[in-house]
Design a protein around this motif. Structure first.
Motif, short mmCIF file in Angstrom:
data_model
loop_
_atom_site.label_atom_id
_atom_site.label_comp_id
_atom_site.label_asym_id
_atom_site.label_seq_id
_atom_site.Cartn_x
_atom_site.Cartn_y
_atom_site.Cartn_z
N ILE A 16 2.66 65.14 -31.00
CA ILE A 16 1.73 64.36 -30.19
C ILE A 16 2.46 63.24 -29.46
CG2 ILE A 16 -0.27 62.80 -30.30
CD1 ILE A 16 -1.32 64.61 -32.59
N ALA A 17 3.39 62.60 -30.15
CA ALA A 17 4.17 61.53 -29.51
C ALA A 17 4.99 62.09 -28.35
CB ALA A 17 5.08 60.87 -30.53
N LYS A 18 5.52 63.30 -28.50
CA LYS A 18 6.27 63.94 -27.42
C LYS A 18 5.36 64.23 -26.23
CE LYS A 18 9.70 66.33 -25.60
NZ LYS A 18 10.91 65.74 -25.13
N LEU A 19 4.12 64.60 -26.49
CA LEU A 19 3.17 64.82 -25.40
C LEU A 19 2.81 63.51 -24.70
CD1 LEU A 19 0.77 67.44 -27.04
CD2 LEU A 19 2.42 67.83 -25.20
N ILE A 20 2.72 62.43 -25.47
CA ILE A 20 2.39 61.13 -24.89
C ILE A 20 3.57 60.58 -24.10
CG2 ILE A 20 1.84 58.72 -25.46
CD1 ILE A 20 0.18 59.84 -27.81
N PRO A 22 6.34 62.06 -22.28
CA PRO A 22 7.10 63.18 -21.73
C PRO A 22 8.42 62.68 -21.17
CG PRO A 22 5.40 62.54 -20.21
CD PRO A 22 5.22 61.70 -21.45
N GLY A 23 9.35 63.56 -21.05
CA GLY A 23 10.66 63.20 -20.53
C GLY A 23 11.72 63.98 -21.27
N LYS A 24 12.93 63.63 -20.98
CA LYS A 24 14.05 64.35 -21.59
C LYS A 24 14.68 63.51 -22.68
CE LYS A 24 15.18 67.32 -17.78
NZ LYS A 24 16.22 68.12 -17.23
N THR A 32 12.88 66.13 -32.08
CA THR A 32 11.65 65.37 -31.82
C THR A 32 10.72 65.44 -33.02
OG1 THR A 32 11.84 65.79 -29.46
CG2 THR A 32 9.68 65.13 -30.27
N LEU A 33 10.57 66.60 -33.61
CA LEU A 33 9.69 66.75 -34.76
C LEU A 33 10.24 66.01 -35.98
CD1 LEU A 33 8.61 70.47 -34.36
CD2 LEU A 33 7.35 68.42 -33.74
N LEU A 34 11.56 66.05 -36.17
CA LEU A 34 12.15 65.30 -37.27
C LEU A 34 11.98 63.79 -37.06
CD1 LEU A 34 15.45 67.24 -37.99
CD2 LEU A 34 13.35 67.19 -39.34
N LEU A 35 12.12 63.36 -35.81
CA LEU A 35 11.88 61.96 -35.51
C LEU A 35 10.42 61.59 -35.74
CD1 LEU A 35 14.05 61.52 -32.31
CD2 LEU A 35 14.52 60.63 -34.59
N TRP A 78 14.94 56.27 -29.89
CA TRP A 78 15.85 57.41 -29.74
C TRP A 78 16.20 57.63 -28.27
CZ3 TRP A 78 19.04 60.22 -32.46
CH2 TRP A 78 19.46 61.45 -32.00
N GLY A 79 15.23 57.48 -27.39
CA GLY A 79 15.49 57.63 -25.97
C GLY A 79 16.45 56.58 -25.45
N LEU A 80 16.32 55.35 -25.92
CA LEU A 80 17.25 54.29 -25.52
C LEU A 80 18.66 54.55 -26.03
CD1 LEU A 80 15.04 51.12 -26.09
CD2 LEU A 80 15.70 52.13 -23.90
#
Length: 90
Positions: A16-20, A22-24, A32-35, A78-80
Motif C-alpha cells: 500500500i505504501a508503494k502505491l501511495i 509511486p516512483g523508482k 519494498t515489501l521487506l521495507l 530508503w528513497g533518499l
C-alpha cells in the motif's frame, strides 16, 4: 498478534505504501515489501510512544494506519538513501 499475521500486515502495508508513493525506489517489489515489514515495526513503535498503542489486533484500523504510516516513512528514507547512491555511481 502472531508472527505470521505481523508478517502479512507488513507485506500488505509495504504494498500500500508503494502505491501511495509511486516512483523508482531501488530494489524492486521484494525489497519494498521487506521495507514494509520494517515500516510496520517502526509504525508500531512510534504508535506506542505517541499514542500509547501499538500493533495489537490484525483487523484494527489503527493497526493498519500505523503500519502503513511506518512503511511510508521507511520507503521515503530508503528513497533518499538509494537516490544518493545512484547519482554517485552514474
Amino acid at each position: 498478534m502472531g508472527f505470521l499475521a505481523f508478517l502479512i500486515l507488513g507485506l500488505i502495508a509495504g504494498a500500500i505504501a508503494k502505491l501511495i508513493l509511486p516512483g523508482k525506489q531501488a530494489g524492486g517489489w521484494f525489497v519494498t515489501l521487506l521495507l514494509g515489514v520494517v515500516g510496520a515495526m517502526l509504525g508500531g513503535w512510534i504508535g506506542g510512544l505517541i499514542f500509547g498503542r501499538g500493533l495489537t489486533e490484525f483487523w484494527d484500523l489503527g493497526t493498519w494506519l500505523l503500519a502503513i504510516a511506518g512503511a511510508i516513512i521507511v520507503l521515503l528514507i530508503w528513497g533518499l538513501i538509494t537516490r544518493g547512491s545512484r547519482s554517485k555511481s552514474a
